[in-house]
Design a protein around this motif. Structure first.
Motif, PDB file in Angstrom:
ATOM      1  N   ARG A 279      55.002  14.058  42.218  1.00 56.16           N
ATOM      2  CA  ARG A 279      55.207  12.676  41.764  1.00 56.16           C
ATOM      3  C   ARG A 279      55.829  12.629  40.374  1.00 56.16           C
ATOM      4  N   ARG A 280      55.507  13.591  39.542  1.00 56.38           N
ATOM      5  CA  ARG A 280      56.072  13.597  38.174  1.00 56.38           C
ATOM      6  C   ARG A 280      57.575  13.872  38.168  1.00 56.38           C
ATOM      7  N   GLN A 281      58.118  14.370  39.250  1.00 52.69           N
ATOM      8  CA  GLN A 281      59.550  14.671  39.324  1.00 52.69           C
ATOM      9  C   GLN A 281      60.366  13.519  39.915  1.00 52.69           C
ATOM     10  N   LEU A 282      59.705  12.456  40.322  1.00 53.51           N
ATOM     11  CA  LEU A 282      60.393  11.375  41.027  1.00 53.51           C
ATOM     12  C   LEU A 282      60.816  10.251  40.092  1.00 53.51           C
ATOM     13  N   ARG A 283      61.775   9.474  40.541  1.00 55.74           N
ATOM     14  CA  ARG A 283      62.197   8.275  39.818  1.00 55.74           C
ATOM     15  C   ARG A 283      61.168   7.162  40.040  1.00 55.74           C
ATOM     16  N   PRO A 284      61.168   6.163  39.173  1.00 48.58           N
ATOM     17  CA  PRO A 284      60.238   5.031  39.391  1.00 48.58           C
ATOM     18  C   PRO A 284      60.459   4.330  40.726  1.00 48.58           C
ATOM     19  N   THR A 285      61.684   4.380  41.255  1.00 51.66           N
ATOM     20  CA  THR A 285      61.980   3.697  42.517  1.00 51.66           C
ATOM     21  C   THR A 285      61.632   4.533  43.743  1.00 51.66           C
ATOM     22  N   ASP A 286      61.327   5.815  43.562  1.00 50.31           N
ATOM     23  CA  ASP A 286      60.989   6.685  44.683  1.00 50.31           C
ATOM     24  C   ASP A 286      59.534   6.484  45.083  1.00 50.31           C
TER      25      ASP A 286
ATOM     26  N   LEU B 160      63.348   7.604  49.446  1.00 49.21           N
ATOM     27  CA  LEU B 160      64.297   7.689  48.337  1.00 49.21           C
ATOM     28  C   LEU B 160      65.379   6.621  48.492  1.00 49.21           C
TER      29      LEU B 160
ATOM     30  N   CYS C 185      69.880   6.990  47.566  1.00 49.65           N
ATOM     31  CA  CYS C 185      69.929   8.449  47.516  1.00 49.65           C
ATOM     32  C   CYS C 185      70.452   8.951  48.856  1.00 49.65           C
TER      33      CYS C 185
ATOM     34  N   LEU D  52      66.679  17.429  45.314  1.00 48.81           N
ATOM     35  CA  LEU D  52      65.337  17.087  44.846  1.00 48.81           C
ATOM     36  C   LEU D  52      64.286  17.979  45.508  1.00 48.81           C
TER      37      LEU D  52
END
Length: 306
Positions: free
Chosen positions: A206-213, A227, A230, A238
């Motif tokens: 989760r820390r690697q994701l964008r706020p929209t993911d 995603l 994307c 990713l």
């Protein structure tokens, strides 16, 4: 993995939320009725005071006419008696009016006080109710073990994102992730270690994701990535960034599908799931893109114990 599996049911959550809403409406109705009764009592007293004032004015007018008539006939003793009785009646009427005024003031004060207290209590109840309902809604869409979105939240989010992609024309990609040999890991390390693996992997991803993911736990050791904006290639990049984050050098397989204009949310999820099955059949620890099944990425790690 069977896509026909029904949503994870959480029967307590909707029922509790409905009970909170019904209790709040009941409190609001009781308070409104109490205020209406106080307002009616105040109106009745106000009308009574006004009627008493009109009666007193007409009574004084009648007494004045009677005294003038008595004076005209020189009936002084009768006039004095009438005047005395008139004064007594007037004082009595004024006393009753005074009581009515004080009663009206008391009722008004009680109405204002009760209304203020009721308003504060209802504000606090409404705030608490909103907090409770927000917590219940969050619980209904959050996986208790990993802290990420659960299947219910995924289904809702996927429907919303498909509708948004249809309006905007932007890409939407779904990734199905399955931890390799998770049962073997559970048997060797124990269920506590298995739970810790799921939780730590989900939080690291989760820390690697964008706020929209959106990262959701689909069920068991299976996860889903949603995603927006994307394409499949960016999704594969990713996924490769997520592989080294797996605890204890564990691996996972991935299936990728990008939404096509004619597809429903269920069909999109089904294509990603079928791509995941291909990845698992071809040896695990790899990514397969729907429509490119003949191509596969080379595994970056060797699964523990294989």
């Amino acid at each position: 993995m069977d896509l026909s599996m029904s949503r994870a049911s959480e029967p307590g959550v909707p029922a509790s939320s409905a009970l909170v809403r019904r209790a709040y409406r009941r409190q609001l109705l009781i308070g409104a009725l109490a205020l209406a009764m106080l307002a009616f009592a105040t109106l009745v007293l106000l009308v009574e005071v006004q009627l008493n004032e009109e009666v007193e004015a007409r009574y004084q007018q009648a007494i004045s006419i009677a005294l003038q008539s008595l004076d005209a006939h020189h009936l002084d003793s009768v006039s004095a008696s009438v005047s005395a009785r008139a004064r007594q009646a007037t004082e009595h009427s004024r006393f009753l009016n005074l009581i009515a005024r004080y009663t009206l003031a008391l009722v008004t004060l009680l109405a204002v006080s009760f209304g203020s207290v009721f308003g504060v209590l209802m504000w606090r109840a409404q705030t608490a109710s909103r907090e409770v309902m927000a917590a219940l809604d969050r619980m209904a869409r959050e996986d208790g073990l990993t802290g990420i979105t659960n299947r219910r939240g995924l289904d809702e989010g996927l429907t919303i994102e498909v509708a948004r992609a249809r309006r905007s024309g932007l890409d939407l990609t779904v990734v199905m992730l399955d931890l390799d040999h998770f049962k073997r890991y559970n048997d060797r390390r124990g269920h506590g270690a298995g739970d810790s693996l799921l939780r730590n992997a989900a939080q690291a991803w989760r820390r690697q994701l964008r706020p929209t993911d959106l990262l959701a736990r689909y069920g068991g050791e299976e996860f889903t990535l949603l995603l927006a904006a994307c394409d499949a290639d960016a999704a594969c990049q990713l996924i490769e960034r997520l592989r080294p984050l797996m605890p204890d050098r564990q691996t996972f397989s991935a299936g990728v599908a990008t939404w096509e204009q004619h597809e429903s949310p269920e069909q999109l999820l089904g294509r990603a799931d079928r791509a995941l099955l291909v990845a698992k059949k071809q040896g695990r620890n790899r990514t397969i893109v729907s429509g490119r099944e003949s191509q596969m990425t080379l595994p970056l790690q060797t699964a523990l114990g294989t």
